[in-house]
Design a protein around this motif. Sequence first.
Motif, PDB file in Angstrom:
ATOM      1  N   MET A   1     -47.476 -23.995  25.099  1.00 17.58           N
ATOM      2  CA  MET A   1     -46.438 -24.535  25.943  1.00 17.58           C
ATOM      3  C   MET A   1     -46.918 -25.860  26.529  1.00 17.58           C
ATOM      4  SD  MET A   1     -45.051 -22.620  29.257  1.00 17.58           S
ATOM      5  CE  MET A   1     -43.480 -22.766  29.851  1.00 17.58           C
ATOM      6  N   ASP A   2     -46.128 -26.871  26.406  1.00 26.28           N
ATOM      7  CA  ASP A   2     -46.464 -28.184  26.939  1.00 26.28           C
ATOM      8  C   ASP A   2     -45.869 -28.344  28.330  1.00 26.28           C
ATOM      9  OD1 ASP A   2     -47.822 -29.025  24.681  1.00 26.28           O
ATOM     10  OD2 ASP A   2     -45.992 -29.732  23.712  1.00 26.28           O
ATOM     11  N   ILE A   3     -46.724 -28.708  29.262  1.00 24.60           N
ATOM     12  CA  ILE A   3     -46.274 -28.967  30.634  1.00 24.60           C
ATOM     13  C   ILE A   3     -46.781 -30.335  31.039  1.00 24.60           C
ATOM     14  CG2 ILE A   3     -46.399 -28.249  33.038  1.00 24.60           C
ATOM     15  CD1 ILE A   3     -46.947 -25.418  32.079  1.00 24.60           C
ATOM     16  N   ILE A   4     -45.866 -31.158  31.491  1.00 21.46           N
ATOM     17  CA  ILE A   4     -46.241 -32.468  32.010  1.00 21.46           C
ATOM     18  C   ILE A   4     -46.371 -32.326  33.519  1.00 21.46           C
ATOM     19  CG2 ILE A   4     -45.537 -34.858  32.294  1.00 21.46           C
ATOM     20  CD1 ILE A   4     -43.949 -34.512  29.668  1.00 21.46           C
ATOM     21  N   THR A   5     -47.535 -32.653  34.042  1.00 19.64           N
ATOM     22  CA  THR A   5     -47.787 -32.497  35.472  1.00 19.64           C
ATOM     23  C   THR A   5     -48.159 -33.825  36.097  1.00 19.64           C
ATOM     24  OG1 THR A   5     -50.149 -32.054  35.246  1.00 19.64           O
ATOM     25  CG2 THR A   5     -48.663 -30.157  35.102  1.00 19.64           C
ATOM     26  N   LYS A   6     -48.087 -33.851  37.406  1.00 21.12           N
ATOM     27  CA  LYS A   6     -48.615 -34.979  38.168  1.00 21.12           C
ATOM     28  C   LYS A   6     -49.336 -34.410  39.374  1.00 21.12           C
ATOM     29  CE  LYS A   6     -44.491 -35.925  40.925  1.00 21.12           C
ATOM     30  NZ  LYS A   6     -43.572 -36.948  41.384  1.00 21.12           N
ATOM     31  N   GLN A   7     -50.355 -35.077  39.796  1.00 20.02           N
ATOM     32  CA  GLN A   7     -51.128 -34.620  40.935  1.00 20.02           C
ATOM     33  C   GLN A   7     -50.387 -34.966  42.227  1.00 20.02           C
ATOM     34  OE1 GLN A   7     -55.089 -36.220  41.173  1.00 20.02           O
ATOM     35  NE2 GLN A   7     -55.618 -34.979  42.939  1.00 20.02           N
ATOM     36  N   LEU A   8     -50.393 -34.015  43.152  1.00 22.05           N
ATOM     37  CA  LEU A   8     -49.743 -34.213  44.436  1.00 22.05           C
ATOM     38  C   LEU A   8     -50.720 -33.938  45.571  1.00 22.05           C
ATOM     39  CD1 LEU A   8     -46.426 -32.271  43.704  1.00 22.05           C
ATOM     40  CD2 LEU A   8     -46.777 -34.734  43.618  1.00 22.05           C
ATOM     41  N   LYS A   9     -50.495 -34.585  46.714  1.00 29.40           N
ATOM     42  CA  LYS A   9     -51.301 -34.366  47.909  1.00 29.40           C
ATOM     43  C   LYS A   9     -50.366 -34.300  49.103  1.00 29.40           C
ATOM     44  CE  LYS A   9     -55.293 -36.855  46.160  1.00 29.40           C
ATOM     45  NZ  LYS A   9     -56.256 -37.920  46.389  1.00 29.40           N
ATOM     46  N   LEU A  10     -50.677 -33.422  50.048  1.00 30.05           N
ATOM     47  CA  LEU A  10     -49.854 -33.318  51.247  1.00 30.05           C
ATOM     48  C   LEU A  10     -49.704 -34.665  51.950  1.00 30.05           C
ATOM     49  CD1 LEU A  10     -51.017 -29.957  52.886  1.00 30.05           C
ATOM     50  CD2 LEU A  10     -48.824 -30.442  51.796  1.00 30.05           C
ATOM     51  N   GLU A  11     -50.748 -35.455  51.952  1.00 30.35           N
ATOM     52  CA  GLU A  11     -50.731 -36.745  52.639  1.00 30.35           C
ATOM     53  C   GLU A  11     -49.666 -37.687  52.092  1.00 30.35           C
ATOM     54  OE1 GLU A  11     -53.506 -35.295  51.406  1.00 30.35           O
ATOM     55  OE2 GLU A  11     -54.456 -34.709  53.270  1.00 30.35           O
ATOM     56  N   GLU A  12     -49.164 -37.418  50.874  1.00 27.59           N
ATOM     57  CA  GLU A  12     -48.115 -38.254  50.298  1.00 27.59           C
ATOM     58  C   GLU A  12     -46.756 -37.990  50.941  1.00 27.59           C
ATOM     59  OE1 GLU A  12     -48.474 -37.224  46.185  1.00 27.59           O
ATOM     60  OE2 GLU A  12     -50.248 -38.483  45.901  1.00 27.59           O
ATOM     61  N   LEU A  13     -46.619 -36.881  51.665  1.00 25.22           N
ATOM     62  CA  LEU A  13     -45.359 -36.536  52.307  1.00 25.22           C
ATOM     63  C   LEU A  13     -45.093 -37.364  53.563  1.00 25.22           C
ATOM     64  CD1 LEU A  13     -45.445 -32.626  52.148  1.00 25.22           C
ATOM     65  CD2 LEU A  13     -43.901 -34.139  50.904  1.00 25.22           C
ATOM     66  N   SER A  14     -46.147 -37.824  54.214  1.00 26.60           N
ATOM     67  CA  SER A  14     -45.974 -38.413  55.537  1.00 26.60           C
ATOM     68  C   SER A  14     -47.087 -39.403  55.855  1.00 26.60           C
ATOM     69  CB  SER A  14     -46.004 -37.282  56.577  1.00 26.60           C
ATOM     70  OG  SER A  14     -45.897 -37.785  57.873  1.00 26.60           O
ATOM     71  N   ASP A  15     -46.739 -40.382  56.677  1.00 25.55           N
ATOM     72  CA  ASP A  15     -47.744 -41.321  57.192  1.00 25.55           C
ATOM     73  C   ASP A  15     -48.320 -40.841  58.528  1.00 25.55           C
ATOM     74  OD1 ASP A  15     -47.514 -43.089  55.053  1.00 25.55           O
ATOM     75  OD2 ASP A  15     -45.861 -44.192  56.006  1.00 25.55           O
ATOM     76  N   LEU A  16     -47.824 -39.715  59.036  1.00 27.05           N
ATOM     77  CA  LEU A  16     -48.338 -39.192  60.298  1.00 27.05           C
ATOM     78  C   LEU A  16     -49.806 -38.809  60.161  1.00 27.05           C
ATOM     79  CD1 LEU A  16     -45.426 -36.832  61.427  1.00 27.05           C
ATOM     80  CD2 LEU A  16     -45.922 -39.141  62.239  1.00 27.05           C
ATOM     81  N   LYS A  17     -50.517 -38.905  61.239  1.00 26.06           N
ATOM     82  CA  LYS A  17     -51.908 -38.472  61.321  1.00 26.06           C
ATOM     83  C   LYS A  17     -51.968 -37.256  62.237  1.00 26.06           C
ATOM     84  CE  LYS A  17     -53.161 -42.040  58.946  1.00 26.06           C
ATOM     85  NZ  LYS A  17     -52.871 -41.877  57.552  1.00 26.06           N
ATOM     86  N   TYR A  18     -53.053 -36.505  62.124  1.00 31.20           N
ATOM     87  CA  TYR A  18     -53.207 -35.346  62.999  1.00 31.20           C
ATOM     88  C   TYR A  18     -54.651 -35.191  63.411  1.00 31.20           C
ATOM     89  CZ  TYR A  18     -55.118 -32.653  59.084  1.00 31.20           C
ATOM     90  OH  TYR A  18     -55.899 -32.209  58.052  1.00 31.20           O
TER      91      TYR A  18
END
Length: 138
Positions: A1-18
């Motif tokens: 089965m072929d799956i095309i993926t991309k890497q994701l990071k939570l930090e890409e959702l928001s510019d907020l800092k914590y």
Amino acid sequence: MDIITKQLKLEELSDLKYEVHIGDSKSVEYCSIMILKFLGEYGYGSAGISDAIYMCAIGEAVLEAWEPAGLILDFSELEYEWGDRIENVLFIGKDKYRDIPFPAALIVGEHSKEAIRTLILGVYSDQTIKTLTGCTKI
């Protein structure tokens, strides 16, 4: 089965800092309290949806990692003007103990207090939010 993926990071959702800070209560033995502080500008209206998702994900992750007995959400350096999804952030930890409410409080700052007030009490309310030494109970 072929799956095309991309890497994701939570930090890409928001510019907020914590920031996460933990301390032990001086009043109750074996009671650690976590302060989870969010800094930056929360997106206006629907532009804040990914910010709320990010804040909830970070909140649940840090509760799981350090297992505090209570949580203080610190919005003192958060710029928040409008957007209902931030309400989800106020419920971080609600399922922590399952049978009893998880103790939580909220600190608001100059750039968030009016918007939080209208979120909690309604846009047309003239009531003020109840405070206890600068913290709003949630």
